[in-house]
Design a protein around this motif. Structure first.
Motif, PDB file in Angstrom:
ATOM      1  N   ALA A 180       0.943  -1.105  -0.119  1.00 46.44           N
ATOM      2  CA  ALA A 180       0.026  -0.025  -0.181  1.00 46.44           C
ATOM      3  C   ALA A 180       1.055   1.347  -0.129  1.00 46.44           C
ATOM      4  O   ALA A 180       0.665   2.153  -0.574  1.00 46.44           O
ATOM      5  N   SER A 181       2.038   1.104   0.861  1.00 48.52           N
ATOM      6  CA  SER A 181       2.882   2.464   0.631  1.00 48.52           C
ATOM      7  C   SER A 181       3.405   2.512  -0.534  1.00 48.52           C
ATOM      8  O   SER A 181       3.591   3.773  -1.207  1.00 48.52           O
ATOM      9  N   MET A 182       3.953   1.660  -1.146  1.00 45.24           N
ATOM     10  CA  MET A 182       4.535   1.461  -2.581  1.00 45.24           C
ATOM     11  C   MET A 182       3.552   2.152  -3.563  1.00 45.24           C
ATOM     12  O   MET A 182       3.633   2.661  -4.558  1.00 45.24           O
ATOM     13  N   ALA A 183       2.130   1.576  -3.276  1.00 43.69           N
ATOM     14  CA  ALA A 183       1.105   2.103  -4.343  1.00 43.69           C
ATOM     15  C   ALA A 183       0.925   3.684  -4.133  1.00 43.69           C
ATOM     16  O   ALA A 183       0.803   4.402  -5.033  1.00 43.69           O
ATOM     17  N   ALA A 184       0.923   4.200  -2.893  1.00 42.09           N
ATOM     18  CA  ALA A 184       0.744   5.627  -2.732  1.00 42.09           C
ATOM     19  C   ALA A 184       2.072   6.346  -3.436  1.00 42.09           C
ATOM     20  O   ALA A 184       1.862   7.317  -4.062  1.00 42.09           O
ATOM     21  N   GLU A 185       3.183   5.797  -3.342  1.00 42.88           N
ATOM     22  CA  GLU A 185       4.356   6.333  -3.760  1.00 42.88           C
ATOM     23  C   GLU A 185       4.253   6.350  -5.327  1.00 42.88           C
ATOM     24  O   GLU A 185       4.904   7.227  -6.189  1.00 42.88           O
ATOM     25  N   PHE A 186       4.041   5.177  -5.985  1.00 42.67           N
ATOM     26  CA  PHE A 186       3.605   5.138  -7.349  1.00 42.67           C
ATOM     27  C   PHE A 186       2.640   6.258  -7.894  1.00 42.67           C
ATOM     28  O   PHE A 186       3.027   6.716  -9.092  1.00 42.67           O
ATOM     29  N   GLU A 187       1.614   6.367  -7.206  1.00 39.46           N
ATOM     30  CA  GLU A 187       0.452   7.374  -7.622  1.00 39.46           C
ATOM     31  C   GLU A 187       1.142   8.778  -7.685  1.00 39.46           C
ATOM     32  O   GLU A 187       0.767   9.526  -8.571  1.00 39.46           O
ATOM     33  N   ARG A 188       1.779   9.244  -6.377  1.00 38.68           N
ATOM     34  CA  ARG A 188       2.375  10.199  -6.497  1.00 38.68           C
ATOM     35  C   ARG A 188       3.567  10.727  -7.699  1.00 38.68           C
ATOM     36  O   ARG A 188       3.253  11.824  -8.350  1.00 38.68           O
ATOM     37  N   LEU A 189       4.161   9.522  -7.919  1.00 41.55           N
ATOM     38  CA  LEU A 189       4.994   9.607  -9.161  1.00 41.55           C
ATOM     39  C   LEU A 189       4.374   9.938 -10.401  1.00 41.55           C
ATOM     40  O   LEU A 189       4.719  10.759 -11.170  1.00 41.55           O
ATOM     41  N   GLN A 190       3.328   9.222 -10.780  1.00 50.54           N
ATOM     42  CA  GLN A 190       2.674   9.493 -11.702  1.00 50.54           C
ATOM     43  C   GLN A 190       2.308  10.935 -12.057  1.00 50.54           C
ATOM     44  O   GLN A 190       1.976  11.489 -13.059  1.00 50.54           O
ATOM     45  N   ASP A 191       1.489  11.329 -10.769  1.00 52.99           N
ATOM     46  CA  ASP A 191       0.944  12.702 -10.846  1.00 52.99           C
ATOM     47  C   ASP A 191       2.087  13.757 -10.999  1.00 52.99           C
ATOM     48  O   ASP A 191       2.018  14.747 -11.883  1.00 52.99           O
ATOM     49  N   GLN A 192       3.309  13.607 -10.509  1.00 55.03           N
ATOM     50  CA  GLN A 192       4.290  14.502 -10.601  1.00 55.03           C
ATOM     51  C   GLN A 192       4.901  14.547 -12.190  1.00 55.03           C
ATOM     52  O   GLN A 192       4.956  15.689 -12.707  1.00 55.03           O
ATOM     53  N   ILE A 193       4.875  13.301 -12.663  1.00 57.02           N
ATOM     54  CA  ILE A 193       5.304  13.262 -14.309  1.00 57.02           C
ATOM     55  C   ILE A 193       4.382  13.823 -15.079  1.00 57.02           C
ATOM     56  O   ILE A 193       4.871  14.466 -15.895  1.00 57.02           O
ATOM     57  N   LYS A 194       2.994  13.639 -14.805  1.00 57.49           N
ATOM     58  CA  LYS A 194       1.893  14.278 -15.350  1.00 57.49           C
ATOM     59  C   LYS A 194       1.917  15.757 -15.647  1.00 57.49           C
ATOM     60  O   LYS A 194       1.817  16.363 -16.567  1.00 57.49           O
ATOM     61  N   GLU A 195       2.636  16.325 -14.493  1.00 53.93           N
ATOM     62  CA  GLU A 195       2.460  17.539 -14.209  1.00 53.93           C
ATOM     63  C   GLU A 195       3.743  18.308 -14.893  1.00 53.93           C
ATOM     64  O   GLU A 195       3.465  19.185 -15.505  1.00 53.93           O
ATOM     65  N   LEU A 196       4.812  17.827 -14.974  1.00 53.43           N
ATOM     66  CA  LEU A 196       5.990  18.024 -15.682  1.00 53.43           C
ATOM     67  C   LEU A 196       5.778  17.842 -17.131  1.00 53.43           C
ATOM     68  O   LEU A 196       6.215  18.629 -18.060  1.00 53.43           O
ATOM     69  N   ASP A 197       5.032  16.884 -17.611  1.00 56.41           N
ATOM     70  CA  ASP A 197       4.749  16.679 -18.920  1.00 56.41           C
ATOM     71  C   ASP A 197       3.980  17.688 -19.417  1.00 56.41           C
ATOM     72  O   ASP A 197       4.038  18.306 -20.538  1.00 56.41           O
ATOM     73  N   SER A 198       2.952  18.233 -18.653  1.00 53.19           N
ATOM     74  CA  SER A 198       1.990  19.491 -19.001  1.00 53.19           C
ATOM     75  C   SER A 198       3.001  20.605 -19.008  1.00 53.19           C
ATOM     76  O   SER A 198       2.805  21.506 -20.175  1.00 53.19           O
ATOM     77  N   LYS A 199       3.880  21.009 -18.430  1.00 45.77           N
ATOM     78  CA  LYS A 199       4.882  21.981 -18.577  1.00 45.77           C
ATOM     79  C   LYS A 199       5.654  22.147 -19.620  1.00 45.77           C
ATOM     80  O   LYS A 199       5.845  23.089 -20.191  1.00 45.77           O
ATOM     81  N   LEU A 200       6.092  20.714 -19.779  1.00 43.80           N
ATOM     82  CA  LEU A 200       7.007  20.529 -21.094  1.00 43.80           C
ATOM     83  C   LEU A 200       6.152  20.808 -22.238  1.00 43.80           C
ATOM     84  O   LEU A 200       6.784  21.264 -23.377  1.00 43.80           O
ATOM     85  N   LEU A 201       4.845  20.223 -22.542  1.00 43.57           N
ATOM     86  CA  LEU A 201       4.134  20.513 -23.861  1.00 43.57           C
ATOM     87  C   LEU A 201       3.885  21.860 -24.010  1.00 43.57           C
ATOM     88  O   LEU A 201       4.116  22.331 -25.026  1.00 43.57           O
ATOM     89  N   ASP A 202       3.583  22.531 -22.794  1.00 41.82           N
ATOM     90  CA  ASP A 202       3.419  24.267 -22.870  1.00 41.82           C
ATOM     91  C   ASP A 202       4.640  24.979 -23.504  1.00 41.82           C
ATOM     92  O   ASP A 202       4.487  25.904 -24.135  1.00 41.82           O
ATOM     93  N   TRP A 203       5.650  24.361 -22.847  1.00 44.86           N
ATOM     94  CA  TRP A 203       6.956  24.910 -23.478  1.00 44.86           C
ATOM     95  C   TRP A 203       7.175  24.690 -24.959  1.00 44.86           C
ATOM     96  O   TRP A 203       7.582  25.512 -25.698  1.00 44.86           O
ATOM     97  N   HIS A 204       7.032  23.459 -25.131  1.00 42.64           N
ATOM     98  CA  HIS A 204       7.326  23.138 -26.575  1.00 42.64           C
ATOM     99  C   HIS A 204       6.377  23.912 -27.492  1.00 42.64           C
ATOM    100  O   HIS A 204       6.430  24.410 -28.754  1.00 42.64           O
ATOM    101  N   ARG A 205       4.915  24.047 -27.097  1.00 45.51           N
ATOM    102  CA  ARG A 205       3.981  25.059 -28.026  1.00 45.51           C
ATOM    103  C   ARG A 205       4.266  26.379 -28.059  1.00 45.51           C
ATOM    104  O   ARG A 205       3.909  27.147 -28.996  1.00 45.51           O
TER     105      ARG A 205
END
Length: 347
Positions: A180-205
């Motif tokens: 359960a602890s690893m699942a919470a960490e996995f979800e947190r990493l997923q959210d952080q990567i999505k946030e950075l992907d959004s910023k990177l896509l904004d920079w690209h555009r």
């Protein structure tokens, strides 16, 4: 004759070694300074040319010294190393930088602005999170395998695996808590990567060059952004082949006595950029092998047929690098290859 014409500076966190020469190429400055002493020295020093080894903090010092009226030239470490006479110390490194700067064929690294370094920080942080996500997913698979639970490859299978583990009452309580602890960490990493992907896509555009690069097959928004951020200055390269060689995508040459010996690719340059282009090339080649590639150049089809997968991917990545250099230097947009005319049947 004691007027300093150029200075080589070996930098570190708190100690700076200076080596300066006059017009007769005689050393007239050999000093080790602390950070504050170095800034005070160059504030009072007449404008001169300063060589710094390109490293993490070198762009900051280059901007600071430029604001004080000096001309700063940054040299890649591998280009300055041959000028170290013997041994390895701060004084020898500073002297080597001073000597390397005087060579007429020396290549220099352009100074990055604070905005460019912030953009690089964005991609580096994303790369770190992706590595952490891969490491965590491998740990989850390994621990789950110890309890007889396995799933297919791919990150998309990790979440169903964790849900299956959470619903399994046969597992020990401590194991379920740790999963359960690893699942919470996995979800947190997923959210952080999505946030950075959004910023990177904004920079690209918002970047016109990055948008043009993304039209090249196998590049995409992330590859295009990396090409813009990590390429020092496209016009510094004489050709697309030289750009691909800087990236480490050309064969290693070890020829002598008229005997040509060509080895594997050099893997010089930026690893993240090279890896991204190879992964993009592999994706395109997979679609070609599956028969889903549309308007594919004939040479690419032949490459897939006659070369091993990894060799073909690297060769195509080399081609992508050359096309990217042309797009960046010419200001043009990538044009798809023209369809080959049908050959008439012999009567």
């Amino acid at each position: 004759m004691d007027q300093i014409i150029r200075i080589g500076m070996d930098t570190s966190k708190s100690v700076f070694q200076l080596h300066g020469v006059n017009a007769a190429e005689q050393p007239v400055l050999r000093r080790k300074m602390r950070r504050k002493e170095m800034v005070d020295f160059f504030t009072k020093c007449p404008p001169t040319v300063i060589a710094i080894e390109a490293c993490g903090a070198s762009h900051h010092w280059a901007r600071l010294l430029t604001s004080l009226g000096h001309e700063v030239r940054m040299i890649a470490p591998q280009l300055a190393k041959p000028y170290v006479k013997r041994g390895k110390n701060d004084a020898a490194d500073a002297e080597a930088l001073c000597e390397a700067m005087s060579r007429p064929t020396m290549r220099f690294v352009p100074v990055k602005s604070m905005e460019e370094q912030a953009a690089l920080m964005l991609v580096n942080m994303r790369e770190r999170l992706v590595r952490a996500q891969t490491q965590l997913s491998n740990a989850i698979r390994g621990h789950a395998g110890e309890f007889g639970l396995t799933v297919a490859k791919g990150l998309r299978h990790i979440r169903p695996l964790l849900e299956c583990i959470a619903a399994d009452d046969k597992l020990p309580v401590i194991a379920r808590e740790l999963f359960a602890s690893m699942a919470a960490e996995f979800e947190r990493l997923q959210d952080q990567i999505k946030e950075l992907d959004s910023k990177l896509l904004d920079w690209h555009r918002s970047n016109e060059v990055s948008r043009r690069l993304a039209t090249i097959p196998g590049v995409g928004p992330i590859g295009a952004a990396l090409l813009v951020m990590k390429t020092p200055a496209p016009e510094l390269f004489a050709s697309g082949r030289q750009f691909a060689a800087w990236m480490g995508l050309t064969p290693k040459d070890h020829s002598t006595g008229g005997k040509v010996r060509i080895g594997v690719i050099t893997r010089a340059g930026d690893e993240m950029l090279r890896k991204t282009l190879v992964v993009g090339a592999t994706s395109v080649l997979n679609t070609v092998r599956a028969g889903r590639g549309k308007e594919v150049a004939p040479w690419l089809t032949e490459l897939v047929k006659h070369k091993p997968p990894k060799l073909a991917a690297v060769a195509f990545a080399n081609k992508i690098a050359r096309i990217a250099w042309k797009v960046m230097t010419s200001g043009e947009t990538y044009r798809k290859p023209a369809a080959q005319p049908a050959t008439a049947c012999a009567s």
